[in-house]
Design a protein around this motif. Structure first.
Motif, short mmCIF file in Angstrom:
data_model
loop_
_atom_site.label_atom_id
_atom_site.label_comp_id
_atom_site.label_asym_id
_atom_site.label_seq_id
_atom_site.Cartn_x
_atom_site.Cartn_y
_atom_site.Cartn_z
N PRO A 154 -1.75 -5.30 -6.07
CA PRO A 154 -2.94 -4.74 -5.44
C PRO A 154 -3.28 -3.33 -5.93
CG PRO A 154 -1.65 -5.92 -3.82
CD PRO A 154 -0.81 -5.85 -5.07
N ASP A 155 -2.27 -2.47 -6.09
CA ASP A 155 -2.51 -1.13 -6.60
C ASP A 155 -3.04 -1.18 -8.03
OD1 ASP A 155 -1.77 0.08 -4.26
OD2 ASP A 155 0.22 0.70 -4.96
N VAL A 156 -2.48 -2.06 -8.84
CA VAL A 156 -2.89 -2.16 -10.23
C VAL A 156 -4.32 -2.67 -10.35
CG1 VAL A 156 -2.48 -3.48 -12.35
CG2 VAL A 156 -0.60 -2.27 -11.25
N ILE A 157 -4.69 -3.59 -9.49
CA ILE A 157 -6.08 -4.06 -9.48
C ILE A 157 -7.04 -2.89 -9.25
CG2 ILE A 157 -7.74 -5.43 -8.15
CD1 ILE A 157 -5.40 -7.46 -7.72
N GLN A 158 -6.68 -2.02 -8.31
CA GLN A 158 -7.52 -0.85 -8.04
C GLN A 158 -7.52 0.10 -9.23
OE1 GLN A 158 -9.69 -0.40 -5.90
NE2 GLN A 158 -10.14 1.79 -5.97
N LEU A 159 -6.36 0.27 -9.88
CA LEU A 159 -6.28 1.12 -11.07
C LEU A 159 -7.21 0.61 -12.16
CD1 LEU A 159 -4.88 3.41 -12.72
CD2 LEU A 159 -3.20 1.68 -13.42
N VAL A 160 -7.18 -0.68 -12.41
CA VAL A 160 -8.04 -1.26 -13.44
C VAL A 160 -9.50 -1.07 -13.07
CG1 VAL A 160 -8.73 -3.43 -14.54
CG2 VAL A 160 -6.30 -2.92 -14.21
N ARG A 161 -9.82 -1.22 -11.81
CA ARG A 161 -11.21 -1.03 -11.36
C ARG A 161 -11.69 0.41 -11.65
NH1 ARG A 161 -10.56 -2.99 -6.68
NH2 ARG A 161 -11.55 -5.01 -7.04
N LEU A 162 -10.78 1.37 -11.56
CA LEU A 162 -11.13 2.78 -11.78
C LEU A 162 -11.19 3.16 -13.25
CD1 LEU A 162 -8.91 4.34 -8.97
CD2 LEU A 162 -11.41 4.21 -8.96
N CYS A 163 -10.71 2.26 -14.13
CA CYS A 163 -10.58 2.60 -15.56
C CYS A 163 -11.24 1.53 -16.43
CB CYS A 163 -9.11 2.76 -15.92
SG CYS A 163 -8.21 3.97 -14.92
#
Length: 286
Positions: A154-163
């Motif tokens: 879940p955290d990585v999904i958000q990271l990808v969304r931000l980048c």
């Protein structure tokens, strides 16, 4: 058996006498040298055309020296076609200088990795400095290899969304719990992650997430099927995770099992899986 040329997108080479690797203390079976000669011996008979070297989690202060060593080593061993170097992404004050140093080592540096799997702080990869560091990678034409556990997806999904400008490669399918045959919520998270076009996924590291002694191909099949269904045939690439994989399988057995579990793919899709997606993902033509 595979007849297409193989690009192995996930190979480690190490010698504990060369660099400090504290994590090996917890895995004594791997606490010895694993060099290219041994890799070539254990892959004899397979059409290995090239490999991607992936950093081996050395002590942080030795990361640049590791990158310098493998670049020099690859100059004498052209089978090493790409390199994933270590990078402390969260160290914002030093990161740009470090990235400039590793890019200057030569065109084989294709990606960086900051091993996330051991980080227990929720939201570690969402800290502002970490996000800015990942966003910076596109300036240097570097991608980011994601090594994490399924609980961190879940955290990585958000990271990808931000980048959105950064290319990502998910190592080891996000380490699902294959040992206990758990598909959810990993499956839902993978579907969401795959919805981002700047993410690719390695079919690697699966057997070490299964029961090392008793796994069978049917244990792996639903995970492979889900990755192919969500990422598609153009964004999935083969990797061995050698020598870590040796805890659970031989190299030849892993290749044979993956070949059998993807036998239904078209010849073009197989070629993409075994080599062409890796060439494109790691920009091996350049």
């Amino acid at each position: 058996m595979v007849t297409f040329p193989i690009i192995d997108a996930h190979v480690h080479l190490w010698d504990p006498a060369r660099f400090r690797m504290p994590w090996l203390e917890e895995v004594p079976a791997l606490k010895r040298a694993y060099e290219l000669d041994q890799y070539l011996e254990q892959t004899a008979g397979l059409p290995i055309e090239g490999i991607i070297y992936v950093e081996v989690d050395v002590a942080p202060e030795e990361a640049l020296r590791e990158a310098q060593w493998i670049v020099e080593y690859a100059q004498q061993n052209p089978r090493i076609q790409g390199i994933v170097a270590a990078a402390r992404i969260e160290e914002q004050g030093r990161l740009r200088t470090y990235l400039e140093a590793i890019v200057a080592l030569g065109p084989r540096i294709k990606s960086v990795r900051r091993n996330l799997q051991a980080e227990t702080t929720p939201g570690f990869c969402l800290q502002p400095a970490f996000v800015r560091g990942i966003q910076m990678l596109s300036e240097y034409d570097l991608s980011f290899d994601l090594c994490l556990t399924h609980a961190q997806l879940p955290d990585v999904i958000q990271l990808v969304r931000l980048c959105p400008e950064t290319r990502f490669i998910l190592d080891h399918l996000g380490k699902p719990d294959i040992r206990d045959h758990l598909l959810d919520p990993w499956g839902d998270h993978i579907r969401e992650l795959a919805s981002f076009p700047n993410v690719m996924c390695k079919l690697s590291g699966m057997v070490t997430e299964a029961d090392h002694q008793h796994w069978v191909p049917a244990d792996l099949a639903p995970y492979i099927a889900h990755i192919l269904d969500t990422f598609g045939e153009d964004r999935v690439l083969f990797g061995s995770d050698w020598p870590v994989m040796l805890r659970a399988t031989s190299y030849h057995r892993w290749v044979q099992v993956l070949d059998e579990l993807t036998a239904h793919l078209t010849p073009l899709a197989k070629q993409n899986l075994w080599s062409e997606n890796a060439r494109r993902c790691y920009r091996l033509h350049s």
